[in-house]
Design a protein around this motif. Sequence first.
Motif, short mmCIF file in Angstrom:
data_model
loop_
_atom_site.label_atom_id
_atom_site.label_comp_id
_atom_site.label_asym_id
_atom_site.label_seq_id
_atom_site.Cartn_x
_atom_site.Cartn_y
_atom_site.Cartn_z
N ARG A 155 -62.49 -7.50 -29.05
CA ARG A 155 -61.68 -7.94 -27.93
C ARG A 155 -61.54 -9.46 -27.91
O ARG A 155 -60.45 -9.99 -27.68
CB ARG A 155 -62.31 -7.44 -26.62
CG ARG A 155 -61.38 -7.55 -25.43
CD ARG A 155 -62.08 -7.20 -24.13
NE ARG A 155 -61.14 -6.91 -23.06
CZ ARG A 155 -60.45 -7.85 -22.40
NH1 ARG A 155 -60.60 -9.11 -22.69
NH2 ARG A 155 -59.61 -7.49 -21.45
N ILE A 195 -54.37 -14.42 -28.72
CA ILE A 195 -53.50 -14.60 -27.56
C ILE A 195 -53.56 -16.07 -27.11
O ILE A 195 -52.54 -16.68 -26.78
CB ILE A 195 -53.89 -13.64 -26.39
CG1 ILE A 195 -53.60 -12.19 -26.76
CG2 ILE A 195 -53.15 -14.02 -25.10
CD1 ILE A 195 -54.05 -11.16 -25.71
N LYS A 209 -50.51 -18.64 -26.70
CA LYS A 209 -50.23 -19.33 -25.43
C LYS A 209 -50.16 -20.85 -25.63
O LYS A 209 -49.33 -21.51 -25.04
CB LYS A 209 -51.31 -18.97 -24.40
CG LYS A 209 -51.13 -17.57 -23.86
CD LYS A 209 -52.21 -17.23 -22.85
CE LYS A 209 -51.91 -15.92 -22.17
NZ LYS A 209 -52.98 -15.50 -21.27
N VAL A 243 -53.48 -20.13 -19.66
CA VAL A 243 -54.46 -19.10 -20.06
C VAL A 243 -54.50 -17.99 -19.01
O VAL A 243 -54.46 -16.80 -19.34
CB VAL A 243 -55.86 -19.74 -20.26
CG1 VAL A 243 -56.95 -18.68 -20.31
CG2 VAL A 243 -55.88 -20.60 -21.53
N PHE A 244 -54.58 -18.37 -17.75
CA PHE A 244 -54.72 -17.39 -16.67
C PHE A 244 -53.37 -16.73 -16.37
O PHE A 244 -52.39 -17.42 -16.08
CB PHE A 244 -55.28 -18.08 -15.42
CG PHE A 244 -55.43 -17.17 -14.22
CD1 PHE A 244 -56.02 -15.92 -14.33
CD2 PHE A 244 -55.00 -17.59 -12.97
CE1 PHE A 244 -56.17 -15.09 -13.22
CE2 PHE A 244 -55.15 -16.78 -11.84
CZ PHE A 244 -55.74 -15.53 -11.98
N ASP A 245 -53.35 -15.40 -16.45
CA ASP A 245 -52.15 -14.63 -16.13
C ASP A 245 -52.55 -13.58 -15.10
O ASP A 245 -53.03 -12.49 -15.44
CB ASP A 245 -51.60 -13.98 -17.42
CG ASP A 245 -50.28 -13.25 -17.18
OD1 ASP A 245 -50.03 -12.83 -16.04
OD2 ASP A 245 -49.52 -13.09 -18.14
N ARG A 291 -51.00 -10.01 -15.27
CA ARG A 291 -51.57 -9.19 -16.36
C ARG A 291 -52.96 -8.66 -15.98
O ARG A 291 -53.30 -7.52 -16.25
CB ARG A 291 -51.62 -10.03 -17.65
CG ARG A 291 -52.36 -9.41 -18.78
CD ARG A 291 -51.75 -8.11 -19.27
NE ARG A 291 -52.57 -7.50 -20.33
CZ ARG A 291 -52.61 -6.21 -20.58
NH1 ARG A 291 -51.85 -5.37 -19.91
NH2 ARG A 291 -53.39 -5.76 -21.54
N GLU A 292 -53.75 -9.51 -15.33
CA GLU A 292 -55.11 -9.07 -14.94
C GLU A 292 -55.04 -7.94 -13.91
O GLU A 292 -55.79 -6.97 -14.00
CB GLU A 292 -55.91 -10.26 -14.40
CG GLU A 292 -56.20 -11.27 -15.51
CD GLU A 292 -57.35 -12.23 -15.19
OE1 GLU A 292 -58.06 -12.01 -14.18
OE2 GLU A 292 -57.54 -13.17 -15.98
N LEU A 320 -53.96 -4.79 -15.71
CA LEU A 320 -55.06 -4.24 -16.51
C LEU A 320 -56.08 -3.51 -15.63
O LEU A 320 -56.51 -2.39 -15.93
CB LEU A 320 -55.70 -5.39 -17.28
CG LEU A 320 -56.69 -5.10 -18.39
CD1 LEU A 320 -56.61 -6.21 -19.44
CD2 LEU A 320 -58.11 -5.03 -17.88
N MET A 346 -62.95 -10.48 -18.58
CA MET A 346 -61.75 -11.33 -18.59
C MET A 346 -62.12 -12.79 -18.37
O MET A 346 -61.48 -13.68 -18.92
CB MET A 346 -60.75 -10.83 -17.54
CG MET A 346 -60.10 -9.52 -17.96
SD MET A 346 -58.70 -9.03 -16.95
CE MET A 346 -59.49 -8.46 -15.49
N SER A 402 -63.31 -14.14 -21.60
CA SER A 402 -62.13 -14.19 -22.47
C SER A 402 -61.35 -15.48 -22.19
O SER A 402 -60.94 -16.20 -23.12
CB SER A 402 -61.30 -12.93 -22.20
OG SER A 402 -60.01 -13.04 -22.72
N LYS A 403 -61.16 -15.81 -20.92
CA LYS A 403 -60.44 -17.04 -20.54
C LYS A 403 -61.22 -18.27 -20.98
O LYS A 403 -60.65 -19.23 -21.49
CB LYS A 403 -60.19 -17.07 -19.03
CG LYS A 403 -59.06 -16.14 -18.60
CD LYS A 403 -58.85 -16.19 -17.10
CE LYS A 403 -59.88 -15.36 -16.39
NZ LYS A 403 -59.60 -15.14 -14.97
N GLN A 437 -60.66 -18.74 -24.63
CA GLN A 437 -59.31 -19.25 -24.92
C GLN A 437 -59.20 -20.74 -24.61
O GLN A 437 -58.41 -21.45 -25.23
CB GLN A 437 -58.25 -18.49 -24.10
CG GLN A 437 -57.98 -17.10 -24.62
CD GLN A 437 -56.85 -16.41 -23.85
OE1 GLN A 437 -55.99 -17.06 -23.28
NE2 GLN A 437 -56.86 -15.09 -23.87
O1 LIG Z 1 -53.23 -10.80 -21.74
C1 LIG Z 1 -53.43 -12.02 -21.74
O2 LIG Z 1 -52.54 -12.83 -21.46
C2 LIG Z 1 -54.75 -12.54 -22.08
O3 LIG Z 1 -54.91 -13.73 -22.25
C3 LIG Z 1 -55.93 -11.62 -22.10
C4 LIG Z 1 -56.67 -11.61 -20.78
C5 LIG Z 1 -57.84 -10.60 -20.97
O4 LIG Z 1 -58.90 -11.01 -21.42
O5 LIG Z 1 -57.62 -9.41 -20.70
C6 LIG Z 1 -57.21 -12.98 -20.50
C7 LIG Z 1 -56.61 -13.85 -19.66
C8 LIG Z 1 -55.48 -13.51 -18.79
O6 LIG Z 1 -55.65 -13.99 -17.50
C9 LIG Z 1 -55.19 -12.06 -18.82
C10 LIG Z 1 -55.78 -11.18 -19.68
#
Ligand SMILES: O=C(O)C(=O)C[C@]1(C(=O)O)C=C[C@@H](O)C=C1
Length: 85
Positions: free
Chosen positions: A24, A31, A35, A42-44, A47-48, A51, A76, A79-80, A83
């Motif tokens: 992951r 990703i 970006k 980075v923060f979306d 999308r969060e 998910l 997540m 993950s951020k 990134q």
């Molecule tokens: O889908 C994205 O845009 C990602 O960067 C992945 C991810 C994740 O880890 O699921 C991480 C940061 C975003 O805020 C949303 C989702």
Amino acid sequence: MKLIELRTQISKIDEDMMNLFLKRMEVSRLIGLYKKEHHLPVFDERREIELIEKQKALLNNKEMWPFYKSFLKEVMQVSKEYQKK
Ligand SMILES: O=C(O)C(=O)C[C@]1(C(=O)O)C=C[C@@H](O)C=C1
């Protein structure tokens, strides 16, 4: 069942989860590169939310939802952080 046997099970599950975590994070890294190249944050949030809602619908053990939701949010979060490195 004995404690030692249960702990052996946990260790095996942790190993599986570690491998999935590494997979992951590698996708997250890609990703992050995309970006950066496209000047996207980075923060979306959308999308969060998407998910989390998808996972909630998939989970068939509703009692676990608050625990699994916390787990997902932490995943997540790291993950951020990765990134942004
Ligand atoms: O889908 C994205 O845009 C990602 O960067 C992945 C991810 C994740 O880890 O699921 C991480 C940061 C975003 O805020 C949303 C989702």
